[in-house]
Design an enzyme around this catalytic site. Structure first.
Site, mmCIF file in Angstrom:
data_model
loop_
_atom_site.group_PDB
_atom_site.id
_atom_site.type_symbol
_atom_site.label_atom_id
_atom_site.label_comp_id
_atom_site.label_asym_id
_atom_site.label_seq_id
_atom_site.Cartn_x
_atom_site.Cartn_y
_atom_site.Cartn_z
ATOM 1 N N ASP A 270 -59.073 4.957 -73.422
ATOM 2 C CA ASP A 270 -57.625 4.816 -73.260
ATOM 3 C C ASP A 270 -56.878 6.067 -73.707
ATOM 4 O O ASP A 270 -57.243 6.720 -74.685
ATOM 5 C CB ASP A 270 -57.149 3.616 -74.090
ATOM 6 C CG ASP A 270 -55.671 3.359 -73.947
ATOM 7 O OD1 ASP A 270 -55.225 3.073 -72.820
ATOM 8 O OD2 ASP A 270 -54.950 3.437 -74.963
ATOM 9 N N GLU B 5 -58.957 7.431 -68.886
ATOM 10 C CA GLU B 5 -57.585 7.227 -68.416
ATOM 11 C C GLU B 5 -56.823 8.489 -68.795
ATOM 12 O O GLU B 5 -56.440 8.670 -69.948
ATOM 13 C CB GLU B 5 -56.938 5.999 -69.067
ATOM 14 C CG GLU B 5 -55.565 5.705 -68.485
ATOM 15 C CD GLU B 5 -54.543 5.187 -69.485
ATOM 16 O OE1 GLU B 5 -53.497 4.698 -69.049
ATOM 17 O OE2 GLU B 5 -54.780 5.285 -70.709
#
Length: 639
Positions: free
Chosen positions: A315, A368
């Site tokens: 993330d 990401e």
């Protein structure tokens, strides 16, 4: 006599590795471990707290009294406190009471390495010894072929708390219940992988799991560690890979968490310009500290080792890479070379990926990452960060912007839908339609589509068809596959009742068939990250808002032709040039998918069972086909 006995799981070599930031199995040493010492059953505790003056284990076994069970500090400069407490075992609730050398500050902390945590809002750790017998040997033996870059990789993203809830209770399903319902559903939908939003323990439901306090503990909201293992195991037995969202970018300030752990900036960077995240109001790891890097990499390996996880989606990588991320001038300090890159974080990500793939070459790491940072998915030895794949955020943004426009205006925005191909092979891209795109007033995917009800469903089917035939791998967030009409709410179940309606049921059938198409046609995956796997036929027909292109695999005869009509106007007698070296004159192309089929909710018109290749030059090619294009539809043809 002391209530804590001298005992250690650490060798001198372990300590050397730990200090150097090279011990990547710290979960085998730090934390709480039920053991037997001199015939006595108990638990060995070990915690890193170099600024501590004393560390006591407090819990329900000693009425939370500080001082009754003081750990011993190692005299090797490691900052590790450890000891064996007899008669304390599996299921014991505990924390560490730490008195700091710094202003005599006292903290009471959950164990950073605990294998289980209390159910929030409670915050203590639990001594836990997992006992689970895996039954996924077949998957583990062969999973390299399921996770390779030249195989189908279609991901269903899930928030466990809101995927489905039980009746009147409005209770989320347990891990055990999901081992039946969710596994069966993902298999039926023909996805190859499932991705869970963070399941590591977190205190605050509205964070969706992205503010972690228990990095080594699957959240107790849905059951016990063995029950989460069962869920993973069942997916593997069904031939489905499991990816976890992993958050090494920031962590919350909750009193029981990692922040100010021993009265000092232990895990977080001491400079707020590097240690405080303005967007998420949370702390940022000190990537330049050896022991912190070892903590994070050990955590990544822990899930791959202990839980048989097949991949980590990392993330907020962009926030880690840049010192000026979400900061104004004066709020950040350049690196030693005067640049904006966070060199410590970059070195950490490189080491993370090298270590993961060295130990588990058959898994994937997925970034990401939303910037133009180069080489995110290139190997470290070639100057990259070493991830296996990267989310294609530009494609996601441009595609959703294009599709929300009324079709009459799309001819003026043809570049929005074709631009992704100018950089599609600069990284190993995954195309994400994730949870972030259906919250905070952005509307559901379905609700963004323009037009009448029929046109909105047709637009969404068309978009999914375009997505599955575009180079790269795919990810769809829960609900999108059956056209969830309302925006995602983490507190509520998906609107499963919508499947009683034909349009929603048809959307679900369309996504299922797109997954089948992707998995069964090598041209769609064998070269999904190579420009050899793609060829434009016609990208500039903006007047008709039509695109046509080829997807290619290792065998020319397996090439597929894709045509997308982005307007509700049928295009009759539309001619498309085809390369004569693949499609000979008089050979026949068969339509293998058309998103306008009646069973998908389409009109059922303008379907083409077969079309003959003609020796008519078109689109700068010797041969061509002529056919009627269905409105708002993706059409796919094969020899």
């Amino acid at each position: 006599m002391s209530n804590v006995h001298a005992y250690s799981l650490f060798s001198d070599f372990d300590i050397e590795l730990f200090k150097a930031g090279k011990h990547f199995r710290l979960y085998e040493k730090l934390g709480s471990h039920p053991v037997t010492v001199d015939g006595k059953k108990g638990t060995y505790f070990a915690v890193w707290a170099p600024s501590a003056k004393s560390v006591s284990v407090v819990g329900d076994f000693n009425y939370w009294l500080e001082g009754d069970h003081k750990l011993n500090v190692r005299w090797d400069g490691s900052g590790i406190w450890e000891g064996f407490i007899p008669e304390v075992g599996h299921g014991t609730i505990y924390k560490y009471k730490i008195q700091s050398h710094i202003n005599d500050v006292k903290t009471e902390k959950a164990d950073p390495f605990a294998r289980r945590a209390e159910h929030p809002p409670k915050t203590a750790s639990v001594v836990y010894d997992t006992n689970y017998k895996w039954k996924d040997s077949k998957w583990m033996k062969n999973r390299a072929k399921h996770n390779a870059l030249d195989t189908p990789f279609s991901v269903y993203e899930v928030h466990l708390g809101s995927w489905k809830k039980t009746g009147d209770e409005n209770r989320s399903l347990s891990y055990t219940e999901m081992a039946d319902d969710l596994v069966d559903y993902v298999k039926k939908m023909e996805f190859t992988h499932v991705e869970f939003m963070p399941i590591m323990e977190y205190p605050y439901d509205p964070s969706w799991g992205y503010q972690l306090t228990g990095y080594f503990a699957p959240t107790s909201r849905f059951g016990y560690p063995e029950e989460f293992m069962l869920l993973v195991d069942k997916f593997h037995q069904a031939g489905i890979g499991v990816i976890l969202d992993w958050v090494p970018s920031h962590f919350p300030e909750d009193a029981h968490g990692l922040g100010n752990f021993d009265g000092s900036h232990l895990y977080e960077h001491p400079d707020p310009r590097k240690g405080w995240h303005p967007d998420w109001k949370s702390l940022i790891f000190n990537y330049g500290r050896n022991e912190v890097r070892a903590f994070l990499i050990s955590n990544a390996l822990f899930w791959l080792d202990q839980y048989h996880i097949d991949g980590l989606r990392v993330d907020a990588v962009a926030s880690m890479l840049y010192l000026d991320y979400s900061r104004e001038d004066g709020e950040w300090e350049p690196n030693q070379f005067g640049g904006r890159e966070n060199l410590d974080a970059i070195a950490f990500l490189e080491e993370l990926n090298v270590t993961v793939f060295k130990n588990y070459p058959d898994v994937q790491t997925i970034a990401e990452e939303s910037t133009s940072y180069t080489g995110v998915s290139k190997p470290v030895f070639l100057g990259g960060l070493g991830f296996g794949m990267k989310w294609m955020m530009g494609w996601m943004h441009d595609t959703l912007e294009y599709f929300k426009k009324e079709p009459v205006y799309r001819k003026y925005h043809q570049n929005d839908i074709t631009f992704s191909m100018t950089y599609a092979f600069s990284e190993n891209f995954m195309l994400p339609l994730s949870h972030d795109e259906v919250v905070y007033g952005k509307k559901s995917l379905f609700d963004r589509m323009p037009g009448t009800e029929w046109q909105r469903f047709a637009n969404l089917r068309l978009m999914f068809g375009y997505m599955f035939t575009h180079p790269g791998t795919n990810l769809i967030f829960q609900g999108g596959e059956f056209a969830q009409s309302s925006e995602w709410n983490f507190q509520e179940s998906l609107d499963w009742h919508l499947l009683q309606y034909d349009f929603h049921k048809g959307m679900q059938a369309c996504v299922t068939d797109l997954n089948k198409l992707y998995k069964s046609h090598p041209a769609l995956y064998e070269k999904q990250f190579s420009n050899e796997g793609f060829e434009w036929i016609e990208w500039s027909d903006s007047e008709n808002s039509v695109l046509s292109y080829l997807r290619k695999g290792n065998k020319p005869k397996e090439t597929v032709l894709v045509i997308c009509n982005f307007t509700p106007v049928p295009r009759e007698n539309y001619r498309v040039g085809v390369p004569s070296e693949i499609y000979k004159a008089k050979s026949k192309l068969t339509e293998i998918l058309n998103t306008n089929k009646k069973e998908y909710g389409g009109s059922g018109d303008y379907l083409t069972e077969q079309v003959e290749v003609e020796a008519v030059p078109w689109n700068s090619r010797e041969n061509s086909i002529k056919l009627d294009l269905a409105p708002l539809a993706t059409m796919v043809f094969a020899l």
